[in-house]
Motif scaffolding. Sequence first.
Motif, short mmCIF file in Angstrom:
data_model
loop_
_atom_site.label_atom_id
_atom_site.label_comp_id
_atom_site.label_asym_id
_atom_site.label_seq_id
_atom_site.Cartn_x
_atom_site.Cartn_y
_atom_site.Cartn_z
N GLN A 174 0.78 -1.16 0.01
CA GLN A 174 0.02 0.06 -0.01
C GLN A 174 0.74 1.40 0.18
O GLN A 174 0.32 2.30 -0.36
N VAL A 175 2.18 1.07 0.36
CA VAL A 175 3.00 2.56 0.47
C VAL A 175 3.56 2.72 -0.88
O VAL A 175 3.61 3.95 -1.43
N ARG B 268 -3.53 -9.97 1.98
CA ARG B 268 -4.86 -9.90 2.66
C ARG B 268 -4.99 -8.56 3.45
O ARG B 268 -4.16 -8.30 4.09
N GLY B 269 -5.85 -7.87 3.02
CA GLY B 269 -6.25 -6.44 3.58
C GLY B 269 -5.18 -5.54 3.23
O GLY B 269 -4.28 -5.76 2.47
N ASP B 270 -5.22 -4.36 3.91
CA ASP B 270 -4.26 -3.17 3.58
C ASP B 270 -3.26 -3.31 4.81
O ASP B 270 -3.29 -3.67 5.69
N ASN B 271 -1.92 -2.81 4.12
CA ASN B 271 -0.83 -3.02 5.19
C ASN B 271 -0.03 -1.76 5.09
O ASN B 271 0.84 -1.55 3.97
N TYR B 272 -0.15 -0.79 5.81
CA TYR B 272 0.42 0.45 5.83
C TYR B 272 1.49 0.44 6.87
O TYR B 272 2.63 1.43 7.14
N PHE B 273 1.65 -0.61 7.52
CA PHE B 273 2.62 -0.61 8.59
C PHE B 273 4.24 -1.12 8.32
O PHE B 273 4.47 -1.71 8.68
N LEU B 274 4.77 -0.26 7.45
CA LEU B 274 5.88 -0.31 7.03
C LEU B 274 6.85 0.98 7.52
O LEU B 274 6.28 1.99 7.77
N SER B 275 8.09 0.55 7.49
CA SER B 275 8.96 1.40 8.32
C SER B 275 10.16 1.92 7.17
O SER B 275 10.79 1.02 6.27
N ASN B 276 10.39 3.16 7.00
CA ASN B 276 11.88 3.38 6.41
C ASN B 276 12.94 2.99 7.22
O ASN B 276 13.09 3.69 8.56
N VAL B 277 13.73 2.52 6.69
CA VAL B 277 15.13 1.86 7.48
C VAL B 277 16.48 2.40 6.65
O VAL B 277 16.60 2.07 5.41
N GLY C 108 9.38 2.09 -6.22
CA GLY C 108 7.84 2.01 -6.04
C GLY C 108 7.05 2.99 -6.96
O GLY C 108 7.73 4.37 -6.90
N PHE C 109 6.37 2.47 -7.51
CA PHE C 109 5.51 3.32 -8.64
C PHE C 109 4.51 4.30 -7.93
O PHE C 109 3.96 5.29 -8.63
N LYS C 110 4.30 4.14 -6.72
CA LYS C 110 3.22 4.95 -6.03
C LYS C 110 3.81 6.20 -5.07
O LYS C 110 3.83 7.26 -5.37
N ASP C 111 4.95 5.71 -4.40
CA ASP C 111 5.97 6.86 -3.78
C ASP C 111 7.01 7.40 -4.54
O ASP C 111 7.49 8.51 -4.06
#
Length: 834
Positions: free
Chosen positions: A460-461, A547-556, A489-492
């Motif tokens: 999703q990100v 499955r579902g949306d996942n926005y719980f990603l981190s920049n590292v 990433g083609f979205k961000d």
Amino acid sequence: MKNLLTLLLILTTSYLSAQITLQGKIVDEFNTPLPFVNVVLKNTTFGTTTDDDGKFYLKTPKNRGLLEISFVGFQKQTLKVNQKTKFLNIVLREESNQLDEVVIVTKPKKRLKKKENPAYKILKEVWKRKRKNGLDLVNHYQYKKNTSIEIGLNNLDTLFLKKLFKNEYKQAIKEVQYDSDGINYYIPIYINEQVSNIYGNNVSNAVREDIEAEKSEGLNAQGFVFDRMANTFQNIDVFQNDITLLRKSFVSPLSTDGFSTYDYVLYDSIVDNNRKLYNIYFFPRRDGDLAFQGNLWIADKSFSVKKLKMKVHKSINLNFVRGLTFEKEFEVRNDSIYIPTKNAYEGDFTFLDKNDSNKGLTIKKNITFENYILNKPLSEKFYEEKIEKIRPNQYEKGDAYWDSVQNDESKKTYKLIKNVKKKKQIKNITGLINTVSSGYINTNLGFQVGPFWTLFANNQVEGFRTKLGFRTFVTKDDRFRLTGHVAYGFKDKKVKYAAEGRYLLSYKPRIAIGAAYQKDIEQLGSTLLNTTQLLGRSFGTAAVFSRGDNYFLSNVEKIATNFDYQIQQNLHFGINLSHAKISSADERYFSMDYIDENGDIQSKLTDVASDIYLTYTPGRFVYGLGVERRFGKNVFPTLVLNYRKGYKDVFNGTHNYDKIQFKYNQPILLSKFGILDATFEAGKTFGNVPIALLSPVPANQSFSLVKDTFTLLNYYDFVTDEYLAGHFEHHFNGYILNRIPLLKKLKLRSLVTFRAAYGTVSAENKAINAGNVNYNAPNKVYYEYGFGLENIGYGNLRFLRVDAIWRSNYTPPVGSTVAPTPKFAIRIGIKPGL
């Protein structure tokens, strides 16, 4: 009544006087008692067999007849007997059979009970002695071992050979060997030979192996696949009840429980060098069982195995495997000691199916044993010394040495390989095999591109994500290796990248160092424990469908270094140092905010930390001498202990904390019942830290199965600073489904799973949380359970697995933005063979 009693007495007396009671002993021409000989009164149902001492006892109601004595491999005898016959001494003469005669024995249509089967009495004697046989009967021994591993292309026709050799075809057809079918052709493409000297001390259970020479030739430098395939065949100990092969437990034909898996047929007995041998054939009772088919020769008196030939039954579907055969030979020493002289293993591998017309890959491993010296002790210190191979060219020898030890056939093989390895068609085939097995494409420029299965992903990100990876590769034994990737990433609309370099600083002691830099999006908490991997290995950003949306990603953004020291084989000590800047990849949906010690809200943190770890993998088969080592498909436990410390104010570190973690994995072979894979994890974090440094219970929102994760959890459903988790999978390897008449034709295998987690999170860590994840700990045990089917596919490609999974109930915390997870799901796993 008196007359009736008189009549009964007369009839009884007449009956008893008509009985024949026979006793006797049967021996061979060397006066050796013969057990299991058939003794039958001809044209009647009365008969018996001799005992271990060759003796028999027979009582019949007849007063005369013809006694027939028969035993396979011996001339049949017929003797007249009557009431006067009391004790018989019978000598049977051998028939003129040879050990190598070709016979065809089929599986019996009617299964005999164990104690009625004459093979049972022989095998029972083998079982008594199998723990103390052969070289176990001497205190000290020495011998020379010659090992040859050869890989080649099989089932080739003349059309292929004409395209391959072109103008050289007429000469080449004289040198190319026939395949095992004697119709098509076989071309070797790689060979490795090793000569070593073995010294054993049974008093102290010490074995020393000194490699004398080693040589290889052919197309093996493009990847690791040929090494892995060549190492498919480890030592097969048929005297064990179970034989581990390709991480599966096969029942040995010499197992004490063999009669529950095999049908045995005592076919023949012959004399070879004045020694009697029993020939026993064995067949799996049920097609598809993990068992072998073949025959073995067992010596009389000592009941030692003289020769054994067996193969994996065609009904067993192993990925890419068309056939596996094994052969062992022994010779007698000092009248009772049978020692190995030859082990021969051969594998036939194909890509699509087992059709005999398809081209395939043959792997041959031959081991010969010679120059035995028995009961000549050497000093205790000599046996304790270990000489290890630490450099790739350590045991190279000149041509003069190999000319003295190689036979003409081996020399021809080397000559042919040198010729064919230059051919474009052969390079294309071996390159394709390496690419399919490893995922990397060779460029012939010192690096490879891949793996191709991580080329595309979606989240999703980033939206649609593409990732191109690479690694340097000159040979499989490179001391330096650089791996990395570039992603977009083609979205961000952001470019991400990472690189990791590792160098083998010392061969002995084995010391490796590494350094890495990463600027990428990562799914934190996808694993609980990570020691030697400097770069993130996150499946959360690699899945195409989830499955579902996942926005719980981190920049590292991370810089990390590693020092790894091998204390001994399979025991490593290491230190990691890392500096990581961590923030949310999309703060609109996922906040990682926390309250610092001054009461201010922070959205980013800098983690400066060190890890000290210890890993122990006893029994793991390790090969390769470069910085990147390979591991065999054998079964071994894994123990990892890690201590992590965070440093505040060191290089702008924001938190002090300590974390102790433990992981233990133990695959347990349960013979014909399959294999249980059990994993335990535990950990505790000391200190107040934000969500990025806590231990979320590993969730998996992709539609694929991922080891040691929970399928029916969303990311960050459970957050802990103290946890205990267990993962259990039992693979039945066809034990259940192979017994169901209709289902067994599908060759499916069943499995069951159970996973559980328990944990807590402290009030202090909850208090500093200012993000949108409300901490929820599994302070009541959370668990998932399910069953599945594996070995799904077509022909030789059966690497799919489908699991049905259920979960226990749990209640998300009040105000949680996380959507409820399903209580049931179907998931797919992919697990290629080899």
